[in-house]
Design a protein around this motif. Structure first.
Motif, PDB file in Angstrom:
ATOM      1  N   ALA A 194       0.641   3.937  -3.144  1.00 14.06           N
ATOM      2  CA  ALA A 194      -0.112   5.128  -2.745  1.00 14.06           C
ATOM      3  C   ALA A 194       0.243   6.337  -3.602  1.00 14.06           C
ATOM      4  O   ALA A 194      -0.596   7.194  -3.878  1.00 14.06           O
ATOM      5  N   LYS A 227       0.823  -1.211   0.000  1.00 13.61           N
ATOM      6  CA  LYS A 227       0.000   0.000   0.000  1.00 13.61           C
ATOM      7  C   LYS A 227       0.856   1.259   0.000  1.00 13.61           C
ATOM      8  O   LYS A 227       0.532   2.242  -0.669  1.00 13.61           O
ATOM      9  N   MET A 278      -6.076  -0.986  -2.099  1.00 15.15           N
ATOM     10  CA  MET A 278      -5.785   0.069  -1.127  1.00 15.15           C
ATOM     11  C   MET A 278      -6.861   0.124  -0.048  1.00 15.15           C
ATOM     12  O   MET A 278      -6.576   0.326   1.136  1.00 15.15           O
TER      13      MET A 278
END
Length: 215
Positions: A12, A8, A33
């Protein structure tokens, strides 16, 4: 930091995905996510999404677009889409742009495969050694029964030579015993002679039983 957190964190910052294919990638990326988790690949291959019932078909279709055959599971009231094959998990990490995580995953995968290969070889060697020991023990029992019954002089020279080599080399393979003979013979040749010895030993044992009964 868990492996899920690493994935993640990496994805991101990814932006600027293109259109139809890219929108599918973006959807999968956002699904991970929001509600995706992945096991530590050193322990298990497992990646899953927790999905609302109304969204599960779309995500499943988007995964299928990239050749990913996800499976469904209902965990209490939660709908789960998951992957358990290493190759498919690697593809998904690539799809969502988790390239550093993908490299770590592949390194772990290689290490596991190497360790599995080593274990398979070790297990095969151990099984082969057990087989040799078990067979050798029976050979020695047969030869000693013949010695007690009439001695190795009762055997032909070819059989007697194999018998002596087996007594002197209890852990040797049949191939090794064959190489010790002059002239050398094949593994099947040694096996044939040991079978002959076993037949003779069985006759000696039967004869001894008959004597006991007659007494």
């Amino acid at each position: 930091m868990s492996f899920s957190s690493k994935v993640k964190k990496e994805i991101a910052g990814h932006k600027g995905l293109l259109q139809e294919e890219c929108s599918k990638r973006a959807h999968i990326r956002e699904a991970f996510m929001s509600n995706g988790t992945m096991a530590d690949p050193a322990k298990a291959y497992h990646l899953e999404f927790v999905v609302n019932q109304e969204n599960i078909d779309v995500l499943e279709q988007n995964l299928a677009f990239f050749g990913l055959a996800s499976k469904r599971h209902l965990r209490k009231s939660a709908h789960i889409l998951y992957l358990k094959e290493a190759e498919q998990i690697a593809t998904l990490l690539n799809i969502i742009g988790a390239h550093v995580a993908l490299m770590e995953f592949e390194n772990c995968r290689v290490n596991k495969d190497v360790n599995n290969d080593i274990n398979r070889v070790a297990n095969a060697q151990a099984a082969n050694e057990d087989k040799i020991i078990k067979a050798s023990t029976q050979h020695i029992v047969d030869i000693m029964d013949i010695q007690r019954g009439g001695g190795l002089s009762a055997l032909t020279e070819n059989l007697a030579r194999v018998a002596r080599l087996r007594l002197d080399n209890p852990l040797a393979s049949l191939e090794d015993i064959g190489k010790m003979l002059t002239p050398p013979i094949s593994k099947s040749g040694v096996n044939h002679r040991l079978k002959k010895i076993a037949e003779i030993a069985a006759k000696y044992r039967e004869h001894q039983k008959t004597e006991v009964y007659n007494d």
